[in-house]
Design a protein around this motif. Structure first.
Motif, PDB file in Angstrom:
ATOM      1  N   ILE A   1       0.862  -1.184   0.000  1.00 55.54           N
ATOM      2  CA  ILE A   1       0.000   0.000   0.000  1.00 55.54           C
ATOM      3  C   ILE A   1       0.895   1.229   0.000  1.00 55.54           C
ATOM      4  CG2 ILE A   1      -1.688   1.342   1.326  1.00 55.54           C
ATOM      5  CD1 ILE A   1      -2.851  -1.337   2.283  1.00 55.54           C
ATOM      6  N   VAL A   2       0.708   2.084  -1.024  1.00 59.08           N
ATOM      7  CA  VAL A   2       1.526   3.295  -1.162  1.00 59.08           C
ATOM      8  C   VAL A   2       0.689   4.574  -1.083  1.00 59.08           C
ATOM      9  CG1 VAL A   2       3.370   2.152  -2.445  1.00 59.08           C
ATOM     10  CG2 VAL A   2       1.455   3.189  -3.692  1.00 59.08           C
ATOM     11  N   GLY A   3      -0.617   4.418  -0.958  1.00 60.39           N
ATOM     12  CA  GLY A   3      -1.493   5.574  -0.834  1.00 60.39           C
ATOM     13  C   GLY A   3      -2.870   5.131  -0.389  1.00 60.39           C
ATOM     14  N   PHE A   4      -3.617   6.060   0.203  1.00 57.24           N
ATOM     15  CA  PHE A   4      -4.978   5.760   0.624  1.00 57.24           C
ATOM     16  C   PHE A   4      -5.752   7.061   0.758  1.00 57.24           C
ATOM     17  CE2 PHE A   4      -2.644   6.468   4.505  1.00 57.24           C
ATOM     18  CZ  PHE A   4      -3.506   7.224   5.283  1.00 57.24           C
ATOM     19  N   GLY A   5      -7.049   6.950   0.713  1.00 61.76           N
ATOM     20  CA  GLY A   5      -7.926   8.094   0.925  1.00 61.76           C
ATOM     21  C   GLY A   5      -9.325   7.608   1.238  1.00 61.76           C
ATOM     22  N   THR A   6     -10.096   8.444   1.886  1.00 61.62           N
ATOM     23  CA  THR A   6     -11.454   8.098   2.293  1.00 61.62           C
ATOM     24  C   THR A   6     -12.437   9.123   1.757  1.00 61.62           C
ATOM     25  OG1 THR A   6     -10.658   7.025   4.308  1.00 61.62           O
ATOM     26  CG2 THR A   6     -12.963   7.737   4.305  1.00 61.62           C
ATOM     27  N   ALA A   7     -13.551   8.640   1.219  1.00 58.60           N
ATOM     28  CA  ALA A   7     -14.684   9.479   0.831  1.00 58.60           C
ATOM     29  C   ALA A   7     -15.784   9.224   1.841  1.00 58.60           C
ATOM     30  CB  ALA A   7     -15.167   9.128  -0.572  1.00 58.60           C
ATOM     31  N   CYS A   8     -16.454  10.308   2.272  1.00 65.41           N
ATOM     32  CA  CYS A   8     -17.502  10.135   3.276  1.00 65.41           C
ATOM     33  C   CYS A   8     -18.493  11.299   3.216  1.00 65.41           C
ATOM     34  CB  CYS A   8     -16.900  10.024   4.672  1.00 65.41           C
ATOM     35  SG  CYS A   8     -15.944  11.463   5.203  1.00 65.41           S
ATOM     36  N   ALA A   9     -19.554  11.131   3.971  1.00 66.51           N
ATOM     37  CA  ALA A   9     -20.504  12.234   4.146  1.00 66.51           C
ATOM     38  C   ALA A   9     -19.760  13.386   4.822  1.00 66.51           C
ATOM     39  CB  ALA A   9     -21.679  11.770   5.005  1.00 66.51           C
ATOM     40  N   PRO A  10     -20.166  14.621   4.580  1.00 67.65           N
ATOM     41  CA  PRO A  10     -19.446  15.756   5.173  1.00 67.65           C
ATOM     42  C   PRO A  10     -19.492  15.742   6.692  1.00 67.65           C
ATOM     43  CG  PRO A  10     -21.504  16.489   4.175  1.00 67.65           C
ATOM     44  CD  PRO A  10     -21.336  15.046   3.810  1.00 67.65           C
ATOM     45  N   THR A  11     -18.347  16.058   7.296  1.00 70.48           N
ATOM     46  CA  THR A  11     -18.263  16.121   8.757  1.00 70.48           C
ATOM     47  C   THR A  11     -18.274  17.557   9.263  1.00 70.48           C
ATOM     48  OG1 THR A  11     -15.852  16.099   8.735  1.00 70.48           O
ATOM     49  CG2 THR A  11     -16.958  13.953   8.866  1.00 70.48           C
ATOM     50  N   GLU A  12     -18.281  18.514   8.352  1.00 68.44           N
ATOM     51  CA  GLU A  12     -18.284  19.930   8.711  1.00 68.44           C
ATOM     52  C   GLU A  12     -19.427  20.616   7.982  1.00 68.44           C
ATOM     53  OE1 GLU A  12     -16.254  21.295  10.866  1.00 68.44           O
ATOM     54  OE2 GLU A  12     -14.705  19.765  11.041  1.00 68.44           O
ATOM     55  N   ALA A  13     -20.194  21.422   8.699  1.00 68.52           N
ATOM     56  CA  ALA A  13     -21.329  22.132   8.094  1.00 68.52           C
ATOM     57  C   ALA A  13     -20.884  23.047   6.952  1.00 68.52           C
ATOM     58  CB  ALA A  13     -22.078  22.931   9.156  1.00 68.52           C
ATOM     59  N   VAL A  14     -19.671  23.604   7.059  1.00 71.09           N
ATOM     60  CA  VAL A  14     -19.214  24.536   6.021  1.00 71.09           C
ATOM     61  C   VAL A  14     -19.015  23.854   4.668  1.00 71.09           C
ATOM     62  CG1 VAL A  14     -18.118  26.099   7.668  1.00 71.09           C
ATOM     63  CG2 VAL A  14     -16.762  24.282   6.592  1.00 71.09           C
ATOM     64  N   PHE A  15     -19.003  22.525   4.636  1.00 76.80           N
ATOM     65  CA  PHE A  15     -18.847  21.826   3.357  1.00 76.80           C
ATOM     66  C   PHE A  15     -20.152  21.806   2.566  1.00 76.80           C
ATOM     67  CE2 PHE A  15     -15.171  19.123   5.234  1.00 76.80           C
ATOM     68  CZ  PHE A  15     -14.300  20.185   5.063  1.00 76.80           C
ATOM     69  N   GLY A  16     -21.234  22.240   3.202  1.00 77.65           N
ATOM     70  CA  GLY A  16     -22.504  22.338   2.503  1.00 77.65           C
ATOM     71  C   GLY A  16     -22.949  20.992   1.951  1.00 77.65           C
ATOM     72  N   GLY A  17     -23.385  20.993   0.710  1.00 76.80           N
ATOM     73  CA  GLY A  17     -23.873  19.773   0.071  1.00 76.80           C
ATOM     74  C   GLY A  17     -22.782  18.948  -0.583  1.00 76.80           C
ATOM     75  N   ARG A  18     -21.547  19.226  -0.269  1.00 79.05           N
ATOM     76  CA  ARG A  18     -20.439  18.458  -0.856  1.00 79.05           C
ATOM     77  C   ARG A  18     -20.060  17.303   0.059  1.00 79.05           C
ATOM     78  NH1 ARG A  18     -19.074  23.813  -0.950  1.00 79.05           N
ATOM     79  NH2 ARG A  18     -19.090  24.792  -2.997  1.00 79.05           N
ATOM     80  N   GLY A  19     -19.681  16.187  -0.564  1.00 82.97           N
ATOM     81  CA  GLY A  19     -19.121  15.085   0.204  1.00 82.97           C
ATOM     82  C   GLY A  19     -17.708  15.455   0.624  1.00 82.97           C
ATOM     83  N   GLU A  20     -17.133  14.656   1.512  1.00 77.99           N
ATOM     84  CA  GLU A  20     -15.815  14.982   2.049  1.00 77.99           C
ATOM     85  C   GLU A  20     -14.776  13.937   1.662  1.00 77.99           C
ATOM     86  OE1 GLU A  20     -13.647  16.046   6.322  1.00 77.99           O
ATOM     87  OE2 GLU A  20     -15.807  15.652   6.260  1.00 77.99           O
TER      88      GLU A  20
ATOM     89  N   PRO B   1       5.789   9.333   0.401  1.00 77.25           N
ATOM     90  CA  PRO B   1       6.666  10.319  -0.239  1.00 77.25           C
ATOM     91  C   PRO B   1       7.580   9.719  -1.317  1.00 77.25           C
ATOM     92  CG  PRO B   1       6.648  10.672   2.130  1.00 77.25           C
ATOM     93  CD  PRO B   1       5.907   9.375   1.874  1.00 77.25           C
ATOM     94  N   ALA B   2       7.918   8.447  -1.190  1.00 83.29           N
ATOM     95  CA  ALA B   2       8.804   7.801  -2.167  1.00 83.29           C
ATOM     96  C   ALA B   2       8.157   7.667  -3.544  1.00 83.29           C
ATOM     97  CB  ALA B   2       9.236   6.423  -1.661  1.00 83.29           C
ATOM     98  N   VAL B   3       6.821   7.749  -3.602  1.00 80.62           N
ATOM     99  CA  VAL B   3       6.137   7.607  -4.899  1.00 80.62           C
ATOM    100  C   VAL B   3       5.293   8.832  -5.251  1.00 80.62           C
ATOM    101  CG1 VAL B   3       6.153   5.080  -4.814  1.00 80.62           C
ATOM    102  CG2 VAL B   3       4.182   6.323  -3.897  1.00 80.62           C
ATOM    103  N   GLN B   4       5.438   9.908  -4.478  1.00 81.02           N
ATOM    104  CA  GLN B   4       4.698  11.126  -4.814  1.00 81.02           C
ATOM    105  C   GLN B   4       5.181  11.670  -6.149  1.00 81.02           C
ATOM    106  OE1 GLN B   4       4.955  13.821  -1.470  1.00 81.02           O
ATOM    107  NE2 GLN B   4       3.606  12.554  -0.222  1.00 81.02           N
ATOM    108  N   GLY B   5       4.279  12.329  -6.861  1.00 84.31           N
ATOM    109  CA  GLY B   5       4.616  12.893  -8.162  1.00 84.31           C
ATOM    110  C   GLY B   5       4.404  11.922  -9.306  1.00 84.31           C
ATOM    111  N   ARG B   6       3.852  10.759  -9.030  1.00 86.95           N
ATOM    112  CA  ARG B   6       3.620   9.739 -10.071  1.00 86.95           C
ATOM    113  C   ARG B   6       2.139   9.567 -10.403  1.00 86.95           C
ATOM    114  NH1 ARG B   6       7.866   5.114  -8.012  1.00 86.95           N
ATOM    115  NH2 ARG B   6       9.644   6.522  -7.804  1.00 86.95           N
TER     116      ARG B   6
END
Length: 168
Positions: A67-86, A94-99
Motif C-alpha cells: 500500500i503506497v497511498g490511501f484516501g477516504t470518501a464520506c458524508a461531510p463532517t463539517e457544516a461549512v462543506f454544505g452539500g459536498r461530500g468529504e 513520499p517515495a512515490v509522490q509525483g507519479r
C-alpha cells in the motif's frame, strides 16, 4: 486501486503515521507528535474499516503488493462543506509522490461522492501545509481564500485547517 478491508488497517496506519510525521514535522504540536502514534492510528483504522457506514469508503493504491497511498470518501463532517461530500485522509508515500497516485485516488474518491449524489467534494488542509494546498489547487479546488478556517482541535491536537472545495 481497490477498496480497503479490515486486514489493511496495520499497513494503512504505518503509512499514515510515516506520511503524517514527514508532513507535519514542523506543524504539529508536541502533544500531537507524542500522542498520535502508529498504535493509536492502527486502532482508529481498525475501527474505521470495521464499521459499516453507507456513505464512507476507503481506497488504497498499491505498487508491488504494498500500500503506497490511501484516501477516504464520506458524508461531510463539517457544516461549512454544505452539500459536498468529504475527502479525508488522502496520503501518498513520499517515495512515490509525483507519479499520479494522489491524483488517481482523488479522482476515484470524487467519482464515489458523485455516485452518492453529492454536488462536489470538500476537504480540510492543515494551515501551513503548502504542498497539499498546491496539489488540490492544481486539481481545481477553490483555495483557502474562498473557504473558511476550520478548528479541528481535539484531545491530542490543536490545528486550524483551510476548507477547500471542488465542483463537479
Amino acid at each position: 486501486m481497490r477498496t480497503a478491508v479490515c486486514g489493511d488497517a496495520a499497513h494503512i496506519a504505518r503509512l499514515h503515521d510515516a506520511v503524517w510525521r514527514a508532513t507535519y514535522r514542523d506543524l504539529a504540536t508536541p502533544a500531537a507528535w507524542e500522542g498520535l502514534t502508529e498504535a493509536v492510528r492502527r486502532a482508529r483504522w481498525e475501527e474505521v474499516l470495521g464499521e459499516d457506514r453507507p456513505r464512507r469508503t476507503t481506497l488504497v493504491a498499491e505498487q508491488g503488493g504494498r500500500i503506497v497511498g490511501f484516501g477516504t470518501a464520506c458524508a461531510p463532517t463539517e457544516a461549512v462543506f454544505g452539500g459536498r461530500g468529504e475527502v479525508r485522509w488522502l496520503h501518498v508515500d513520499p517515495a512515490v509522490q509525483g507519479r499520479g497516485i494522489g491524483r488517481r485516488l482523488m479522482a476515484a474518491l470524487s467519482r464515489q461522492l458523485a455516485d452518492w449524489g453529492y454536488g462536489g467534494c470538500a476537504l480540510a488542509v492543515v494551515v501551513g501545509n503548502a504542498p497539499a494546498m498546491l496539489f488540490y489547487e492544481r486539481l481545481g479546488a477553490a483555495g483557502p481564500a474562498a473557504s473558511p478556517i476550520l478548528d479541528r482541535s481535539g484531545p491530542r491536537t490543536t490545528s486550524s485547517s483551510s476548507g477547500m472545495s471542488f465542483r463537479r
